[in-house]
Scaffold this motif. Structure first.
Motif, PDB file in Angstrom:
ATOM      1  N   TYR A  16       0.888  -1.164   0.000  1.00  0.00           N
ATOM      2  CA  TYR A  16       0.000   0.000   0.000  1.00  0.00           C
ATOM      3  C   TYR A  16       0.923   1.210   0.000  1.00  0.00           C
ATOM      4  N   ARG A  19       4.205   0.999   1.981  1.00  0.00           N
ATOM      5  CA  ARG A  19       4.115   0.003   3.057  1.00  0.00           C
ATOM      6  C   ARG A  19       3.918  -1.401   2.483  1.00  0.00           C
ATOM      7  N   ALA A  21       2.556  -4.809   2.720  1.00  0.00           N
ATOM      8  CA  ALA A  21       1.537  -5.515   3.516  1.00  0.00           C
ATOM      9  C   ALA A  21       1.731  -7.029   3.444  1.00  0.00           C
ATOM     10  N   PRO A  40      -0.667 -11.180  14.454  1.00  0.00           N
ATOM     11  CA  PRO A  40      -1.000  -9.963  15.203  1.00  0.00           C
ATOM     12  C   PRO A  40      -1.630  -8.896  14.306  1.00  0.00           C
ATOM     13  N   ASN A  41      -2.116  -7.817  14.893  1.00  0.00           N
ATOM     14  CA  ASN A  41      -2.696  -6.708  14.112  1.00  0.00           C
ATOM     15  C   ASN A  41      -1.704  -6.245  13.053  1.00  0.00           C
ATOM     16  N   GLY A  42      -2.237  -5.995  11.849  1.00  0.00           N
ATOM     17  CA  GLY A  42      -1.398  -5.482  10.765  1.00  0.00           C
ATOM     18  C   GLY A  42      -0.523  -6.541  10.109  1.00  0.00           C
ATOM     19  N   ALA A  43      -0.770  -7.825  10.421  1.00  0.00           N
ATOM     20  CA  ALA A  43       0.080  -8.901   9.881  1.00  0.00           C
ATOM     21  C   ALA A  43      -0.117  -9.097   8.377  1.00  0.00           C
ATOM     22  N   GLY A  44      -1.307  -8.714   7.871  1.00  0.00           N
ATOM     23  CA  GLY A  44      -1.586  -8.910   6.444  1.00  0.00           C
ATOM     24  C   GLY A  44      -2.707  -9.897   6.179  1.00  0.00           C
ATOM     25  N   LYS A  45      -3.437 -10.288   7.219  1.00  0.00           N
ATOM     26  CA  LYS A  45      -4.490 -11.310   7.073  1.00  0.00           C
ATOM     27  C   LYS A  45      -5.598 -10.824   6.125  1.00  0.00           C
ATOM     28  N   THR A  46      -6.142  -9.633   6.409  1.00  0.00           N
ATOM     29  CA  THR A  46      -7.232  -9.117   5.567  1.00  0.00           C
ATOM     30  C   THR A  46      -6.739  -8.874   4.147  1.00  0.00           C
ATOM     31  N   THR A  47      -5.501  -8.416   4.015  1.00  0.00           N
ATOM     32  CA  THR A  47      -4.953  -8.190   2.671  1.00  0.00           C
ATOM     33  C   THR A  47      -4.896  -9.508   1.902  1.00  0.00           C
ATOM     34  N   GLN A  86     -15.106  -8.339   6.542  1.00  0.00           N
ATOM     35  CA  GLN A  86     -15.085  -8.015   7.977  1.00  0.00           C
ATOM     36  C   GLN A  86     -16.278  -7.141   8.366  1.00  0.00           C
ATOM     37  N   HIS A 195      -9.546 -13.762  15.333  1.00  0.00           N
ATOM     38  CA  HIS A 195      -8.756 -13.533  16.547  1.00  0.00           C
ATOM     39  C   HIS A 195      -9.159 -14.538  17.631  1.00  0.00           C
TER      40      HIS A 195
HETATM   41  P1  ATP Z   1      -5.921  -6.760  11.797  1.00  0.00           P
HETATM   42  O1  ATP Z   1      -5.698  -7.973  12.656  1.00  0.00           O
HETATM   43  O2  ATP Z   1      -5.661  -5.491  12.557  1.00  0.00           O
HETATM   44  O3  ATP Z   1      -7.238  -6.765  11.091  1.00  0.00           O
HETATM   45  P2  ATP Z   1      -4.487  -7.655   9.401  1.00  0.00           P
HETATM   46  O4  ATP Z   1      -3.549  -8.751   9.748  1.00  0.00           O
HETATM   47  O5  ATP Z   1      -5.770  -8.033   8.775  1.00  0.00           O
HETATM   48  O6  ATP Z   1      -4.752  -6.749  10.691  1.00  0.00           O
HETATM   49  P3  ATP Z   1      -4.142  -5.898   7.127  1.00  0.00           P
HETATM   50  O7  ATP Z   1      -5.425  -5.189   7.348  1.00  0.00           O
HETATM   51  O8  ATP Z   1      -4.039  -6.833   5.983  1.00  0.00           O
HETATM   52  O9  ATP Z   1      -3.682  -6.652   8.465  1.00  0.00           O
HETATM   53  O10 ATP Z   1      -3.011  -4.784   6.992  1.00  0.00           O
HETATM   54  C1  ATP Z   1      -1.640  -5.109   6.685  1.00  0.00           C
HETATM   55  C2  ATP Z   1      -0.854  -3.804   6.609  1.00  0.00           C
HETATM   56  O11 ATP Z   1      -1.315  -3.032   5.491  1.00  0.00           O
HETATM   57  C3  ATP Z   1      -1.002  -2.897   7.835  1.00  0.00           C
HETATM   58  O12 ATP Z   1       0.233  -2.261   8.066  1.00  0.00           O
HETATM   59  C4  ATP Z   1      -2.063  -1.907   7.420  1.00  0.00           C
HETATM   60  O13 ATP Z   1      -1.899  -0.668   8.081  1.00  0.00           O
HETATM   61  C5  ATP Z   1      -1.788  -1.764   5.917  1.00  0.00           C
HETATM   62  N1  ATP Z   1      -3.008  -1.479   5.150  1.00  0.00           N
HETATM   63  C6  ATP Z   1      -4.096  -2.266   5.046  1.00  0.00           C
HETATM   64  N2  ATP Z   1      -5.021  -1.707   4.224  1.00  0.00           N
HETATM   65  C7  ATP Z   1      -4.498  -0.520   3.809  1.00  0.00           C
HETATM   66  C8  ATP Z   1      -4.950   0.521   2.951  1.00  0.00           C
HETATM   67  N3  ATP Z   1      -6.128   0.436   2.331  1.00  0.00           N
HETATM   68  N4  ATP Z   1      -4.130   1.580   2.762  1.00  0.00           N
HETATM   69  C9  ATP Z   1      -2.914   1.652   3.365  1.00  0.00           C
HETATM   70  N5  ATP Z   1      -2.416   0.702   4.185  1.00  0.00           N
HETATM   71  C10 ATP Z   1      -3.187  -0.373   4.405  1.00  0.00           C
END
Ligand code: ATP
Length: 243
Positions: A16, A19, A21, A40-47, A86, A195
């Protein structure tokens, strides 16, 4: 490529802006497997989930589903995918039935079969008795269950669920967990983030552990626990969050 693999992900990276991801992620999912993605938070799961659901594209790498390159042919695989985001995507002023009717149209469900399919998914998610109530009167757990019901209207072979049990009541959580098991037993392939690590430990055939976009471990829960010297995945997660 292993012919048993329904989904293959090879060297996938996603940024992104600057950054990172996801960083060079590779894994396979076999037909009928439940794959859990934790970290953990921000690991990249949703991506990762959004790439598999074809709503986002990687910068590099390949994803094949049913042997199709999903970057070249996203439409071809979408008919076989159910996606539970989500955030719930529902109209609060419409009833549960009307919301499903709308989603049935989006998923291209045959009009003649729609009523039957809607009633079937309402029953699966234990919402039959609320079908004529407006969604604005629903609890968070009921909305989540309705969103899952919508993703099943077109009988997808693959179900991709992002935090389906986040913030839901105990009854909804149990209903969703049971449903995942039933879908697995009926041969569906499921990819799920949560989680609620203890649920995943029991549900999943395979787990990916991500941190800051990198794949730290992949394998059965038992293999990961053996490799990391932990008693359970919750303990591993706590260590990763503290590191
Ligand atoms: P969580 O457990 O908090 O839901 P996650 O493991 O699902 O986190 P992601 O949401 O995939 O993590 O985010 C991975 C990284 O990409 C994080 O650093 C997040 O800040 C960044 N990120 C996610 N979506 C965007 C976006 N649309 N624009 C910029 N950065 C993004």
């Amino acid at each position: 490529m292993d012919s048993n693999c329904l989904i293959t992900v090879r060297d996938v990276s996603k940024n992104y802006k600057r950054r990172k991801a996801l960083n060079n992620i590779s894994f396979d999912v076999k037909k009928g497997e439940v794959l859990g993605i934790i970290g953990p938070n921000g690991a990249g799961k949703t991506t990762m989930i959004s790439l598999l659901a074809t709503i986002n594209k990687p910068e590099s790498g390949k994803i094949h589903i049913f042997g199709e390159d999903i970057l070249k042919n996203p439409e071809k695989v979408r008919a076989s995918l159910g996606y539970v985001p989500q955030e719930t995507a529902l109209y609060p002023m419409l009833t549960a039935y009307e919301n499903l009717d709308f989603w049935g149209g989006i998923y291209g469900v045959d009009n003649k079969l729609k009523k039957e399919k809607i009633n079937k998914v309402l029953q699966l998610l234990r919402l039959e008795d609320r079908k004529n109530d407006k969604v604005r009167t629903f609890s968070g757990g009921m909305k989540k269950r309705l969103n899952i019901a919508a993703s099943l209207l077109h009988d997808p072979d693959i179900l991709i669920m992002d935090e389906p049990t986040a913030g839901v009541d105990i009854l909804s959580r149990a209903t969703i967990t049971e449903l995942v098991l039933d879908l697995k037993n009926s041969g569906r392939t499921i990819i799920i983030t949560s989680h609620h690590i203890d649920d995943l430990e029991h549900l999943c055939d395979k787990i990916l552990v991500l941190r800051e976009g990198s794949l730290l471990y992949s394998g059965s829960a038992a293999d990961i626990l053996k490799a990391t010297g932990n008693d359970n995945l919750e303990q591993l997660m706590l260590k990763l969050e503290e590191a």
